[in-house]
Scaffold this motif. Structure first.
Motif, short mmCIF file in Angstrom:
data_model
loop_
_atom_site.label_atom_id
_atom_site.label_comp_id
_atom_site.label_asym_id
_atom_site.label_seq_id
_atom_site.Cartn_x
_atom_site.Cartn_y
_atom_site.Cartn_z
N ALA A 151 0.82 -1.21 0.00
CA ALA A 151 0.00 0.00 0.00
C ALA A 151 0.85 1.26 0.00
O ALA A 151 0.50 2.26 -0.59
N ASP A 152 1.98 1.23 0.70
CA ASP A 152 2.83 2.42 0.77
C ASP A 152 4.07 2.22 -0.10
O ASP A 152 4.12 1.33 -0.94
N ASP A 153 5.08 3.07 0.11
CA ASP A 153 6.26 3.04 -0.75
C ASP A 153 7.41 2.28 -0.10
O ASP A 153 8.54 2.74 -0.10
N ILE A 154 7.12 1.10 0.46
CA ILE A 154 8.17 0.33 1.13
C ILE A 154 9.34 0.06 0.19
O ILE A 154 10.50 0.24 0.55
N LYS A 155 9.05 -0.35 -1.02
CA LYS A 155 10.12 -0.71 -1.95
C LYS A 155 11.00 0.49 -2.29
O LYS A 155 12.23 0.38 -2.28
N LEU A 156 10.38 1.62 -2.57
CA LEU A 156 11.17 2.82 -2.89
C LEU A 156 11.95 3.32 -1.68
O LEU A 156 13.07 3.81 -1.81
#
Length: 458
Positions: A151-156
């Motif tokens: 849902a959030d930008d964990i990867k980035l």
């Protein structure tokens, strides 16, 4: 490639106008054919020429086409994609981008080669497999990054963290004033993709950092095997393992990602050992691990990734050394929708479902806002227009996503649903060109069965 509507472009250009002179970094990843022999530098130059001459705007992210008409690229390249970007917009003008082209070729070797465990010829030592090594980028990990949906930008956030450590290392920032350990801890419920995210990040870094490190490796530690059957040997095994890791890291042209899965197996709280409720061997393992991590933190070409389902069982000293302690939760409705959508798109691409366009989550939200469920036509109705079908499909998929969220299904469980739907409700003999409505019926029945089964466990 994703279509960008005129109104969207106009609003994005206004947003960019409010932030003049900003150049957004856009990563372009070029995957070479398995047996291609062209020089990476040559391919990179040709791709740059192609991008500058063929595009005025890029959709983020997107798969590029048209390069097949360039002979030097057609013979060597398999795919060119514009990867995700920190830019909040869905598209960018070429003049507002700073392009970084990464050319890579995946390894087709066995991805997890057994990594020997330190038997120095002494019969009193364990001959156990304490770790495995994977050459990166690896064909078996290709596409894993894109399949992980959060849902959030964990990867980035994780990518930005790595780049931040490199900036500080390249600037020779004083470790006594600003400290970082290159340790990441991902924790959360089972099935949320923590281990997969670590592997995908290792693969992504091997591509993004290939200009600095021509070679990359993923080393996965088998935490359970490090506890020797011989009393007091486990601490020594940890020391020997990390000595071998240090030897790998000493190759300055190699980037090494160390993955410690279920790290609580190694870092069980020392308080228990001191109180006599845990074996003293566990105390030695924790001390040995912490000492080795402190030695590795000065190496810029290593990253320690760890995962845990039981973060409270981890020694506080290890948690304190982690630069990022990231909770990976069960997917919310938006992520569930995207996971189910990617599953259906994959089945459609393989001809198992009749050709159908699955609306994106944003399109589904628009349908939801303007929905009138009483007058909504059936998906299989012959009188349905394309808009009606899209709307009906979007609303049913949204409702299914809401139910999956209510049940707390993990990403791992969600990706099993199509297999269960085919086996239980659609039928193997009918698995060719079936209407998408039939598949939605099957998915809904499987989710309902899971709900009933969960109630019996309470």
């Amino acid at each position: 490639m994703t279509v960008v509507h005129g109104s969207d472009i106009k609003s994005e250009e206004m947003a960019l106008a409010s932030e003049p002179n900003i150049k957004w970094t856009v990563h372009v990843e070029v995957r070479m054919r398995q047996r291609a022999t062209a020089r990476f530098e040559t391919v990179q130059a040709r791709v740059n020429e192609f991008l500058l001459s063929s595009f005025e705007r890029f959709t983020l992210p997107s798969v590029l086409t048209g390069w097949e008409e360039v002979p030097e690229l057609a013979s060597s390249v398999e795919r060119i994609i514009v990867a995700e970007s920190a830019c909040p917009l869905s598209s960018l003008r070429l003049e507002d981008t700073s392009l970084q082209v990464h050319v890579y070729q995946t390894s087709d070797s066995d991805p997890f080669e057994e990594y020997s465990s330190f038997n120095n010829g002494n019969s009193g030592e364990d001959d156990t497999m304490a770790a495995s090594v994977c050459e990166l980028p690896n064909q078996n990990l290709d596409g894993l990054w894109d399949s992980l949906i959060y849902a959030d930008d964990i990867k980035l956030k994780l990518l930005d963290y790595i780049h931040a450590t490199l900036v500080f290392s390249d600037a020779n920032v004083d470790f006594n004033l600003i400290s970082w350990n290159r340790v990441v801890l991902l924790h959360g419920p089972p099935g949320t993709g923590k281990t997969s995210l670590c592997r995908a990040l290792a693969q992504k870094l091997s591509i993004r950092l290939s200009h600095r490190y021509p070679n990359s490796r993923l080393l996965e530690i088998n935490s359970h095997s490090l506890f020797s059957r011989w009393f007091s040997e486990s601490g020594k095994l940890v020391q020997r393992l990390f000595s071998s890791i240090t030897e790998l890291v000493e190759e300055e042209d190699t980037f090494v990602v160390v993955l410690i899965d279920e790290v609580e197996s190694l870092t069980a709280a020392r308080a228990g050992a001191m109180a006599g409720t845990e074996p003293s061997d566990g105390l030695r393992v924790v001390n040995a691990l912490l000492t080795q991590l402190d030695k590795l933190k000065h190496r810029k070409n290593v990253l320690i990734m760890s995962t845990s389902n039981l973060v409270k069982a981890i020694d506080s000293a290890f948690v304190d050394r982690a630069d990022i302690v990231q909770y990976v939760d069960l997917p919310p409705r938006e992520a569930i929708y995207d996971i189910l959508r990617t599953c259906l798109c994959e089945i459609i691409s393989k001809g198992i479902i009749a050709p159908t366009t699955i609306p994106t989550f944003k399109q589904a939200q628009l349908h939801e806002l303007s929905s009138d469920t009483k007058s909504l036509p059936l998906l299989s109705s012959a009188n349905s227009t394309t808009h009606d079908i899209s709307k009906s499909l979007a609303l049913r998929l949204l409702a299914l996503s809401t139910e999956c969220r209510k049940q707390g299904l993990s990403g791992r469980a969600l990706r099993r649903l199509p297999v269960l739907a085919l086996a239980r409700h659609i039928g193997i003999s009918a698995a060719s060109g079936v209407h998408v409505a039939t598949w939605l019926d099957g998915l809904e029945k499987v989710v309902a069965e899971k709900a009933a089964a969960s109630e019996k466990l309470i």
